[in-house]
Motif scaffolding. Sequence first.
Motif, PDB file in Angstrom:
ATOM      1  N   ILE A  86      30.529  36.872  48.056  1.00 52.25           N
ATOM      2  CA  ILE A  86      30.796  35.532  48.573  1.00 52.25           C
ATOM      3  C   ILE A  86      32.161  35.426  49.241  1.00 52.25           C
ATOM      4  N   ARG A  87      32.976  36.448  49.078  1.00 48.32           N
ATOM      5  CA  ARG A  87      34.280  36.473  49.743  1.00 48.32           C
ATOM      6  C   ARG A  87      34.256  37.563  50.801  1.00 48.32           C
ATOM      7  N   SER A  88      35.411  37.910  51.315  1.00 49.44           N
ATOM      8  CA  SER A  88      35.458  38.934  52.351  1.00 49.44           C
ATOM      9  C   SER A  88      35.044  40.299  51.789  1.00 49.44           C
ATOM     10  N   ALA A  89      34.762  41.217  52.671  1.00 55.02           N
ATOM     11  CA  ALA A  89      34.194  42.502  52.263  1.00 55.02           C
ATOM     12  C   ALA A  89      35.157  43.340  51.432  1.00 55.02           C
ATOM     13  N   ASP A  90      36.463  43.114  51.553  1.00 55.13           N
ATOM     14  CA  ASP A  90      37.402  43.917  50.774  1.00 55.13           C
ATOM     15  C   ASP A  90      37.648  43.341  49.380  1.00 55.13           C
ATOM     16  N   GLU A  91      37.014  42.231  49.041  1.00 59.12           N
ATOM     17  CA  GLU A  91      37.107  41.631  47.704  1.00 59.12           C
ATOM     18  C   GLU A  91      35.910  42.094  46.867  1.00 59.12           C
ATOM     19  N   PRO A  92      36.052  42.107  45.538  1.00 56.96           N
ATOM     20  CA  PRO A  92      34.912  42.530  44.712  1.00 56.96           C
ATOM     21  C   PRO A  92      33.787  41.491  44.724  1.00 56.96           C
ATOM     22  N   MET A  93      32.595  41.946  44.360  1.00 54.63           N
ATOM     23  CA  MET A  93      31.443  41.051  44.316  1.00 54.63           C
ATOM     24  C   MET A  93      31.586  40.082  43.143  1.00 54.63           C
ATOM     25  N   THR A  94      30.953  38.903  43.255  1.00 55.94           N
ATOM     26  CA  THR A  94      30.970  37.901  42.190  1.00 55.94           C
ATOM     27  C   THR A  94      29.671  38.017  41.405  1.00 55.94           C
ATOM     28  N   THR A  95      29.778  38.039  40.084  1.00 56.21           N
ATOM     29  CA  THR A  95      28.605  38.142  39.214  1.00 56.21           C
ATOM     30  C   THR A  95      28.213  36.763  38.720  1.00 56.21           C
ATOM     31  N   PHE A  96      26.949  36.398  38.928  1.00 59.94           N
ATOM     32  CA  PHE A  96      26.405  35.125  38.474  1.00 59.94           C
ATOM     33  C   PHE A  96      25.470  35.391  37.302  1.00 59.94           C
ATOM     34  N   TYR A  97      25.511  34.507  36.292  1.00 59.77           N
ATOM     35  CA  TYR A  97      24.689  34.641  35.097  1.00 59.77           C
ATOM     36  C   TYR A  97      23.821  33.404  34.929  1.00 59.77           C
ATOM     37  N   LYS A  98      22.660  33.599  34.284  1.00 57.67           N
ATOM     38  CA  LYS A  98      21.766  32.495  33.924  1.00 57.67           C
ATOM     39  C   LYS A  98      21.242  32.785  32.523  1.00 57.67           C
ATOM     40  N   CYS A  99      21.517  31.876  31.584  1.00 58.80           N
ATOM     41  CA  CYS A  99      21.148  32.066  30.181  1.00 58.80           C
ATOM     42  C   CYS A  99      19.630  32.129  30.032  1.00 58.80           C
ATOM     43  N   VAL A 100      19.160  33.065  29.224  1.00 61.26           N
ATOM     44  CA  VAL A 100      17.730  33.207  28.969  1.00 61.26           C
ATOM     45  C   VAL A 100      17.220  32.017  28.160  1.00 61.26           C
ATOM     46  N   GLY A 101      18.050  31.497  27.220  1.00 66.13           N
ATOM     47  CA  GLY A 101      17.621  30.415  26.343  1.00 66.13           C
ATOM     48  C   GLY A 101      17.642  29.043  26.989  1.00 66.13           C
ATOM     49  N   CYS A 102      18.798  28.636  27.542  1.00 69.72           N
ATOM     50  CA  CYS A 102      18.940  27.249  28.027  1.00 69.72           C
ATOM     51  C   CYS A 102      18.997  27.137  29.549  1.00 69.72           C
TER      52      CYS A 102
END
Length: 109
Positions: A86-102
């Motif tokens: 989500i940022r420029s190519a020289d920045e690390p990727m952003t990890t998105f999470y979604k809870c299995v329960g809620c």
Amino acid sequence: MLFCPYCANNLTIGDGDDTPDKCWICPTCPYKWIITQQISMRTHLSRKQVDDVLGGDEAWANVDQTDIDCPKCDDSRRAYFRQLQIRSADEPMTTFYKCVGCSWQWREN
């Protein structure tokens, strides 16, 4: 932006050879159009919704799971995850999470 009706190139503004008026001139063919009035058009673009940008519910189909504590429900220790640039190519990727329960969604800080 206007285009030439004969060769479809961009028209530029310049002085006419046979008239002191400003005119639209095609840089590749002899087309000229004398400017007689101001032409202005404005297009307002609508902002995309967050789901449109991040992919919506379909983006969570066929993603992997990992062991991580949900910050909202404290019940589940499993969550789906995916990574986006989500940022420029020289920045690390952003990890998105979604809870299995809620189904609470958050991103890695």
